[in-house]
Scaffold this motif. Structure first.
Motif, mmCIF file in Angstrom:
data_model
loop_
_atom_site.group_PDB
_atom_site.id
_atom_site.type_symbol
_atom_site.label_atom_id
_atom_site.label_comp_id
_atom_site.label_asym_id
_atom_site.label_seq_id
_atom_site.Cartn_x
_atom_site.Cartn_y
_atom_site.Cartn_z
ATOM 1 N N SER A 153 0.857 -1.183 0.000
ATOM 2 C CA SER A 153 0.000 0.000 0.000
ATOM 3 C C SER A 153 0.890 1.228 0.000
ATOM 4 N N GLY A 154 0.447 2.263 -0.674
ATOM 5 C CA GLY A 154 1.198 3.507 -0.697
ATOM 6 C C GLY A 154 0.309 4.684 -0.362
ATOM 7 N N ARG A 155 0.863 5.666 0.326
ATOM 8 C CA ARG A 155 0.178 6.920 0.611
ATOM 9 C C ARG A 155 1.146 8.058 0.322
ATOM 10 N N SER A 156 0.610 9.183 -0.145
ATOM 11 C CA SER A 156 1.489 10.284 -0.521
ATOM 12 C C SER A 156 0.948 11.611 -0.024
ATOM 13 N N ILE A 157 1.680 12.662 -0.350
ATOM 14 C CA ILE A 157 1.322 14.028 -0.003
ATOM 15 C C ILE A 157 0.984 14.779 -1.285
ATOM 16 N N GLY A 158 0.398 15.954 -1.149
ATOM 17 C CA GLY A 158 -0.111 16.681 -2.301
ATOM 18 C C GLY A 158 0.913 17.023 -3.363
ATOM 19 N N SER A 159 2.175 17.187 -2.987
ATOM 20 C CA SER A 159 3.193 17.619 -3.947
ATOM 21 C C SER A 159 3.840 16.461 -4.701
ATOM 22 N N PHE A 160 3.446 15.214 -4.421
ATOM 23 C CA PHE A 160 4.081 14.064 -5.053
ATOM 24 C C PHE A 160 3.021 13.106 -5.564
ATOM 25 N N ASN A 161 2.971 12.894 -6.892
ATOM 26 C CA ASN A 161 1.978 12.012 -7.503
ATOM 27 C C ASN A 161 2.472 10.568 -7.409
ATOM 28 N N LEU A 162 1.916 9.817 -6.465
ATOM 29 C CA LEU A 162 2.378 8.453 -6.216
ATOM 30 C C LEU A 162 2.080 7.531 -7.389
ATOM 31 N N PHE A 163 0.934 7.693 -8.022
ATOM 32 C CA PHE A 163 0.580 6.816 -9.142
ATOM 33 C C PHE A 163 1.561 6.981 -10.299
ATOM 34 N N GLU A 164 1.940 8.218 -10.596
ATOM 35 C CA GLU A 164 2.914 8.440 -11.663
ATOM 36 C C GLU A 164 4.276 7.865 -11.283
ATOM 37 N N ALA A 165 4.627 7.950 -10.000
ATOM 38 C CA ALA A 165 5.889 7.368 -9.543
ATOM 39 C C ALA A 165 5.892 5.858 -9.741
ATOM 40 N N LEU A 166 4.786 5.195 -9.400
ATOM 41 C CA LEU A 166 4.699 3.753 -9.587
ATOM 42 C C LEU A 166 4.682 3.383 -11.069
ATOM 43 N N THR A 167 4.038 4.218 -11.880
ATOM 44 C CA THR A 167 4.003 3.962 -13.318
ATOM 45 C C THR A 167 5.410 3.953 -13.914
ATOM 46 N N SER A 168 6.299 4.755 -13.374
ATOM 47 C CA SER A 168 7.689 4.773 -13.850
ATOM 48 C C SER A 168 8.406 3.458 -13.555
ATOM 49 N N CYS A 169 7.806 2.631 -12.678
ATOM 50 C CA CYS A 169 8.398 1.331 -12.319
ATOM 51 C C CYS A 169 7.478 0.176 -12.702
ATOM 52 N N GLU A 170 6.541 0.397 -13.605
ATOM 53 C CA GLU A 170 5.487 -0.590 -13.852
ATOM 54 C C GLU A 170 6.019 -1.938 -14.342
ATOM 55 N N ASP A 171 7.201 -1.958 -14.928
ATOM 56 C CA ASP A 171 7.769 -3.230 -15.392
ATOM 57 C C ASP A 171 8.133 -4.165 -14.241
ATOM 58 N N LEU A 172 8.186 -3.633 -13.015
ATOM 59 C CA LEU A 172 8.537 -4.446 -11.850
ATOM 60 C C LEU A 172 7.323 -5.121 -11.212
ATOM 61 N N PHE A 173 6.124 -4.628 -11.521
ATOM 62 C CA PHE A 173 4.924 -5.080 -10.824
ATOM 63 C C PHE A 173 4.206 -6.200 -11.562
ATOM 64 N N GLU A 174 3.536 -7.043 -10.777
ATOM 65 C CA GLU A 174 2.566 -7.965 -11.368
ATOM 66 C C GLU A 174 1.265 -7.215 -11.643
ATOM 67 N N ARG A 175 0.940 -6.294 -10.749
ATOM 68 C CA ARG A 175 -0.166 -5.358 -10.994
ATOM 69 C C ARG A 175 -0.052 -4.209 -10.007
ATOM 70 N N TYR A 176 -0.681 -3.108 -10.367
ATOM 71 C CA TYR A 176 -0.700 -1.942 -9.482
ATOM 72 C C TYR A 176 -1.861 -1.047 -9.907
ATOM 73 N N GLY A 177 -2.236 -0.119 -9.039
ATOM 74 C CA GLY A 177 -3.315 0.803 -9.358
ATOM 75 C C GLY A 177 -3.458 1.836 -8.260
ATOM 76 N N GLY A 178 -4.255 2.861 -8.541
ATOM 77 C CA GLY A 178 -4.473 3.886 -7.532
ATOM 78 C C GLY A 178 -4.604 5.263 -8.133
ATOM 79 N N HIS A 179 -4.212 6.270 -7.368
ATOM 80 C CA HIS A 179 -4.282 7.660 -7.835
ATOM 81 C C HIS A 179 -3.136 8.443 -7.205
ATOM 82 N N ALA A 180 -3.182 9.752 -7.315
ATOM 83 C CA ALA A 180 -2.044 10.587 -6.904
ATOM 84 C C ALA A 180 -1.664 10.400 -5.445
ATOM 85 N N LEU A 181 -2.655 10.179 -4.560
ATOM 86 C CA LEU A 181 -2.384 10.158 -3.124
ATOM 87 C C LEU A 181 -2.372 8.766 -2.500
ATOM 88 N N ALA A 182 -2.866 7.761 -3.211
ATOM 89 C CA ALA A 182 -2.924 6.415 -2.632
ATOM 90 C C ALA A 182 -2.858 5.369 -3.733
#
Length: 270
Positions: A153-182
């Motif tokens: 599980s991930g949680r973030s703050i307003g100045s950091f888009n967590l979903f975009e950060a995870l998307t930059s690593c999507e080749d490592l995941f079996e699956r992922y999803g969410g939005h900017a803050l979670a």
């Protein structure tokens, strides 16, 4: 907008519900004859319903809402409250484990994101949220099972888009999803270290240390004489509160704390 209208009407219906399971849950949680708000849902009812799934007993919550037997409903409501206490105890254990590790591993002057993994941790975002609040930076917590599969599980703050950060690593995941803050993710244990390295590298270029300083947004400065019963009650027209309609925050300066009253055994005071 429309969400606020739906929630406002839903809260009215909730206080006179014909669902025997929901009525018993309100009674068991001590909310039967009290005014129901969006906070009641967020902090009283939802955690008890979610706890069943978190503890591997989701069928308890389903049966609670389906049963027509008041005796069975009361027993199920009591069991959900007990499961919620067990969940809280489990989360407090995980929180202590993570804090112990962070005291050794976390550098507040350099680290812009926290990525921790542990075996057998209950998956859930509450510990993640508490760490995010405490350290003022994005947090990803990963629970690794006996098969070497990590669910995080991930949680973030307003100045950091967590979903975009995870998307930059999507080749490592079996699956992922969410939005900017979670967000949520599934990753093999042998890829977690690479994930930590890449997320840290991503954070280096996408958020500054200044943006990670925790901020309290004040709506209005007030004078003590403004805090009358009438004025406080009049704020009720702004309810229900929630995303994009946050509860107002007021500030008074040069005040002195005269008394602190503990409200519970862990962290709440008045």
């Amino acid at each position: 907008g429309e969400n606020r209208i739906i929630v406002a009407e839903g809260l009215k219906k909730l206080s006179v519900t014909a669902n025997i399971g929901l009525e018993m849950l309100l009674r068991e949680a001590g909310m039967k004859n009290r005014r129901l708000t969006s906070s009641t849902i967020s902090y009283v009812l939802a955690p008890r319903i979610n706890a069943a799934g978190r503890m591997g007993k989701a069928e308890l919550a389903a049966e609670l809402f389906l049963t027509k037997d008041p005796v069975r409903a009361q027993a199920l409501a009591a069991e959900l409250c007990e499961q919620n206490k067990l969940r809280q105890n489990e989360e407090n254990k995980i929180l202590e484990q993570t804090l112990t590790r962070l005291r050794r591993e976390y550098n507040p002057l350099e680290d812009k994101i926290i990525v921790l993994a542990g075996e057998g941790w209950h998956q859930g975002g509450i510990v993640c949220s508490r760490l995010c609040d405490r350290y003022g930076c994005p947090v990803v917590l990963i629970s690794v099972d006996e098969d070497g599969v990590g669910k995080g599980s991930g949680r973030s703050i307003g100045s950091f888009n967590l979903f975009e950060a995870l998307t930059s690593c999507e080749d490592l995941f079996e699956r992922y999803g969410g939005h900017a803050l979670a967000a949520g993710l599934t990753v093999q244990a042998d890829r977690i270290e690479e994930l930590r390295t890449r997320l840290r590298k991503y954070a280096e270029t996408h958020v500054t240390m200044a943006e990670l300083v925790p901020q309290l947004h004040i709506d209005c400065m007030v004078q003590p004489e403004w805090l009358t019963q009438e004025n406080i009650e009049s704020l009720g027209v702004l309810e229900p509160y929630g995303m994009k309609n946050a509860e107002p925050v007021f500030c008074m300066k040069n005040m002195t704390v005269e008394e602190i009253t503990p409200l519970s055994s862990d962290r709440h005071v008045r």
